[in-house]
Design a protein around this motif. Structure first.
Motif, PDB file in Angstrom:
ATOM      1  N   HIS A 142       0.838  -1.209   0.000  1.00  0.00           N
ATOM      2  CA  HIS A 142       0.000   0.000   0.000  1.00  0.00           C
ATOM      3  C   HIS A 142       0.864   1.247   0.000  1.00  0.00           C
ATOM      4  N   THR A 143       0.341   2.268  -0.662  1.00  0.00           N
ATOM      5  CA  THR A 143       1.017   3.549  -0.634  1.00  0.00           C
ATOM      6  C   THR A 143      -0.042   4.634  -0.433  1.00  0.00           C
ATOM      7  N   VAL A 144      -0.057   5.165   0.775  1.00  0.00           N
ATOM      8  CA  VAL A 144      -1.100   6.110   1.170  1.00  0.00           C
ATOM      9  C   VAL A 144      -0.625   7.527   0.866  1.00  0.00           C
ATOM     10  N   ILE A 145      -1.531   8.345   0.352  1.00  0.00           N
ATOM     11  CA  ILE A 145      -1.209   9.756   0.122  1.00  0.00           C
ATOM     12  C   ILE A 145      -2.127  10.603   1.004  1.00  0.00           C
ATOM     13  N   PHE A 146      -1.527  11.478   1.780  1.00  0.00           N
ATOM     14  CA  PHE A 146      -2.279  12.362   2.675  1.00  0.00           C
ATOM     15  C   PHE A 146      -3.248  13.207   1.853  1.00  0.00           C
ATOM     16  N   SER A 147      -4.471  13.386   2.381  1.00  0.00           N
ATOM     17  CA  SER A 147      -5.487  14.065   1.577  1.00  0.00           C
ATOM     18  C   SER A 147      -5.248  15.575   1.448  1.00  0.00           C
ATOM     19  N   GLY A 148      -4.186  16.102   2.060  1.00  0.00           N
ATOM     20  CA  GLY A 148      -3.832  17.516   1.845  1.00  0.00           C
ATOM     21  C   GLY A 148      -2.882  17.697   0.675  1.00  0.00           C
ATOM     22  N   PHE A 149      -2.579  16.617  -0.050  1.00  0.00           N
ATOM     23  CA  PHE A 149      -1.726  16.755  -1.232  1.00  0.00           C
ATOM     24  C   PHE A 149      -2.577  16.894  -2.488  1.00  0.00           C
ATOM     25  N   SER A 150      -1.984  17.566  -3.488  1.00  0.00           N
ATOM     26  CA  SER A 150      -2.733  17.930  -4.692  1.00  0.00           C
ATOM     27  C   SER A 150      -2.657  16.857  -5.772  1.00  0.00           C
ATOM     28  N   ALA A 151      -3.372  17.133  -6.865  1.00  0.00           N
ATOM     29  CA  ALA A 151      -3.386  16.207  -8.006  1.00  0.00           C
ATOM     30  C   ALA A 151      -1.971  15.954  -8.534  1.00  0.00           C
ATOM     31  N   GLN A 152      -1.186  17.020  -8.648  1.00  0.00           N
ATOM     32  CA  GLN A 152       0.165  16.850  -9.194  1.00  0.00           C
ATOM     33  C   GLN A 152       1.010  15.943  -8.284  1.00  0.00           C
ATOM     34  N   SER A 153       0.874  16.148  -6.968  1.00  0.00           N
ATOM     35  CA  SER A 153       1.623  15.315  -6.025  1.00  0.00           C
ATOM     36  C   SER A 153       1.180  13.857  -6.107  1.00  0.00           C
ATOM     37  N   ILE A 154      -0.113  13.658  -6.276  1.00  0.00           N
ATOM     38  CA  ILE A 154      -0.615  12.285  -6.408  1.00  0.00           C
ATOM     39  C   ILE A 154      -0.042  11.662  -7.669  1.00  0.00           C
ATOM     40  N   ARG A 155      -0.100  12.427  -8.740  1.00  0.00           N
ATOM     41  CA  ARG A 155       0.395  11.920 -10.012  1.00  0.00           C
ATOM     42  C   ARG A 155       1.855  11.477  -9.881  1.00  0.00           C
ATOM     43  N   ASP A 156       2.692  12.335  -9.292  1.00  0.00           N
ATOM     44  CA  ASP A 156       4.109  11.995  -9.134  1.00  0.00           C
ATOM     45  C   ASP A 156       4.277  10.671  -8.387  1.00  0.00           C
ATOM     46  N   ARG A 157       3.489  10.498  -7.314  1.00  0.00           N
ATOM     47  CA  ARG A 157       3.621   9.302  -6.488  1.00  0.00           C
ATOM     48  C   ARG A 157       3.077   8.063  -7.193  1.00  0.00           C
TER      49      ARG A 157
END
Ligand code: WTA
Length: 635
Positions: A142-157
């Motif tokens: 699993h790789t969780v992304i904090f919900s305060g990160f944006s679309a671009q940050s999600i995309r990078d991850r």
């Protein structure tokens, strides 16, 4: 020097004695507290800097977190959930296991296999815990992304981890508004073909558009079988990737394994919180950060604990909210951040005093240095001088607590502002630039001298970077990136980061990622970001921007740039202050002289720059600094 010796805690000297005799054997004895389907043959394989713990052993994180308790006490309450709007849910260990099994079966149906990555972008709802454990159950990472990160940050991850499935929700609640998570995910992955499916939890009733790859949790997941065998995995099988900020470039994927990580989390959870069956535990961390992984998901669940989970802002609709939650659920153990405490301290003592906090017996803190006056306030006003303050130092990379008082095994006097001593089986020193131990009271760099079970396996897909970031400054010692000192009693005092990592309201951010966020705006030529002390948040972000030739600096542009940073990095990275300048102080080789920036922003005396950096062109730096001072309105 203040000492607080309230004599709480167990006195079990043998744990430390054992650890001091033989660290590896000691951790082996701790690993025996977990469920293993096969025993290990080698406790530690250490090929510096790569460690494999409990080699040959097989286990499963979700089995340890759920089945172990379900076999004994299926109706034990696992989660007492409260939403910001006041709604409540209670889930037992059996409920969790059924939901985890359904989701695990759903993931299998979507073709997710052992070792595949699944990105999770959810608010603080029980399904977030369910998602992590469902991945773990089938060996997916699993790789969780904090919900305060944006679309671009999600995309990078998502691009870095190559996740084939994303789990998200129609929205989450914060401060009375709805954060439209699914829309953000849609934005992030629009052209990413390797993302085969998105599972959407319908949580807030927000209308979203569904595409062919989308699956509704309420239909697709709920229709699955409610049992699914946990796949027994090698001890070193990767459990999760968690992206975290460093000094340079984009956030890096810290990779944690299974058996070693769980052993460290299990042991420290017991030592730190002295957990027992009747406890009600409440950790305010979001699962998007490591504290949530280790001490909301794996730690409490492996111990069959009952915990409060809250979705929303702790001070919404007002600053009584957190204290009301504690009173409502009779919370016995609270684990929170210095930022939250500073915020509540500002609202005065009447609010906590008018809530019944008598159930509390233990108070923890994590994530940033806790100022002695805040420590004392926590001790007196919240704990009524009866609860020990447990200041825990650790990092995403360390997996679990490394320095902390341990009421579960020992009682030692506390000193406000110090996390006390390393946990048993962890060997920490404070060293100078050359790696030599500094004398007591002197500032130095914190290093870990031995491998420990919770340590990261590597950085996802980048062993070289892993070596360079943590193991190149010193030979065979882990470089943490923190300044610290040790006093004559062996107590450690954390003195902040030694690098360009920021801690804003406890959230870890890198100056580099915020700077590249600014530079990705078409009108910005250069940017320099630093942190300055903030009364509540610990640190706040201040940015200096050089605009491209011909661009006029306007208030409108400032606002655009703030919006741009929220869009590229996320709301967590919003600067408090932003200044337009004509140039930045740099060395001849073009490196921004951050130390000077920070000093100037904090009003410190700069002194003679020519002696500070011989590489720099002194006149250039002086004029850049004069400009910064002018921008800041300082004479
Ligand atoms: C800082 C959070 C002082 C430190 C668990 C560390 C602390 C960084 C403390 C890791 C503490 C964490 N006292 N500083 N008790 N706990 N830190 O990865 O600078 O989000 O290196 O992990 O937070 O942050 P991370």
């Amino acid at each position: 020097m203040d000492f607080y010796d309230i004599g709480l805690g167990n006195n079990d000297a043998k744990t430390r004695t054992l650890a001091n005799q033989d660290g590896v054997k000691f951790w082996e004895s701790q690993a025996k507290n977990l469920f293993w389907s096969e025993q290990w043959h080698t406790a530690l394989e250490w090929n510096p800097p790569f460690a494999k713990w409990f080699v040959g052993g097989k286990t499963n994180a979700s089995y340890n977190a759920l089945d172990v308790t379900v076999r004994k006490n299926p109706d034990k309450k696992a989660i007492l959930w409260e939403g910001e709007d006041g709604s409540q849910r209670v889930l037992t260990y059996q409920d969790l296991l059924s939901q985890v099994s359904k989701l695990a079966n759903a993931l299998k149906k979507l073709g997710v296999k052992k070792g595949d990555r699944v990105t999770v972008y959810l608010p603080m709802v029980p399904e977030l815990i369910v998602s992590l454990l469902a991945c773990a159950r089938i060996g997916a990472i699993h790789t969780v992304i904090f919900s305060g990160f944006s679309a671009q940050s999600i995309r990078d991850r998502v691009v870095d981890s190559k996740s084939s499935v994303i789990i998200t929700a129609d929205g989450g609640r914060r401060r009375g508004t709805i954060i439209k998570l699914k829309d953000v995910v849609d934005d992030a992955i629009a052209d990413l073909d390797f993302v085969k499916n998105v599972i959407i939890l319908e949580h807030v009733g927000n209308r979203v558009t569904y595409t062919a790859r989308d699956r509704k949790w309420g239909e697709f997941v709920d229709s699955m079988e409610s049992s699914c065998d946990a796949e027994m995995l090698d001890s070193a099988h990767p459990l999760y990737i968690l992206y975290t900020s460093g000094t340079t470039g984009k956030p890096k994927g810290v990779l944690h394994g299974t058996g070693g990580y769980l052993t460290h989390v299990f042991a420290t959870f017991k030592w730190i919180f002295d957990i027992c069956d009747s406890d009600v535990y409440f950790c305010t961390a979001d699962i998007g950060w490591v504290t949530g992984h280790s001490y909301v998901v794996y730690g409490p669940l492996m111990h069959g604990a009952t915990q409060v989970m809250y979705e929303g802002a702790l001070d919404y609709p007002n600053s009584a909210r957190m204290w009301e939650i504690i009173a409502r659920y009779r919370v016995t153990i609270l684990y929170t951040t210095p930022t939250a405490l500073r915020m509540f301290m500002k609202s005065g003592d009447d609010i906590p005093n008018s809530n019944d906090l008598t159930s509390l017996r233990l108070l923890g803190t994590v994530g940033e240095p806790i100022n002695p006056q805040v420590w004392k306030w926590y001790f007196k006003t919240i704990g009524k001088e009866k609860c020990p303050i447990i200041d825990t130092w650790w990092q995403t990379e360390t997996g679990a607590a490394m320095i902390s008082p341990l009421p579960g095994i020992e009682t030692i006097p506390l000193k406000p502002g110090s996390a006390t001593r390393p946990v048993p089986g962890v060997c920490i020193s404070i060293v100078d630039n050359a790696g030599k131990k500094v004398s007591p009271g002197s500032k130095g760099y914190l290093v870990v001298e031995n491998p420990w079970p919770g340590m990261l396996l590597t950085l996802w897909g980048d062993d070289e970077k892993y070596k360079a970031v943590y193991w190149s400054k010193y030979k065979n010692m882990y470089y943490a990136g923190d300044y610290a000192k040790m006093d004559n009693d062996g107590y450690i005092w954390m003195l902040g980061r030694a690098d360009d990592v920021l801690k804003v309201a406890g959230h870890r951010l890198g100056t580099a990622e915020i700077e590249s966020g600014f530079v990705s705006h078409g009108m910005v030529a250069e940017s320099a970001v630093c942190g300055i002390p903030h009364e509540v948040k610990g640190e706040s972000i201040i940015a200096f921007l050089v605009l491209k030739d011909g661009v006029t600096a306007t208030q409108q542009l400032k606002e655009d740039l703030i919006r741009h940073i929220r869009k590229t990095v996320g709301s967590v990275a919003t600067p408090d202050q932003l200044f337009f300048v004509k140039k930045l102080p740099k060395t001849r080789s073009g490196k921004i002289m951050r130390r000077l920036l920070k000093a100037i922003a904090q009003d410190e005396k700069i002194g003679d720059v020519s002696t500070l950096e011989d590489e720099a062109s002194v006149d250039e730096v002086k004029s850049a600094l004069a400009e910064l001072q002018y921008a800041l309105g300082k004479p």
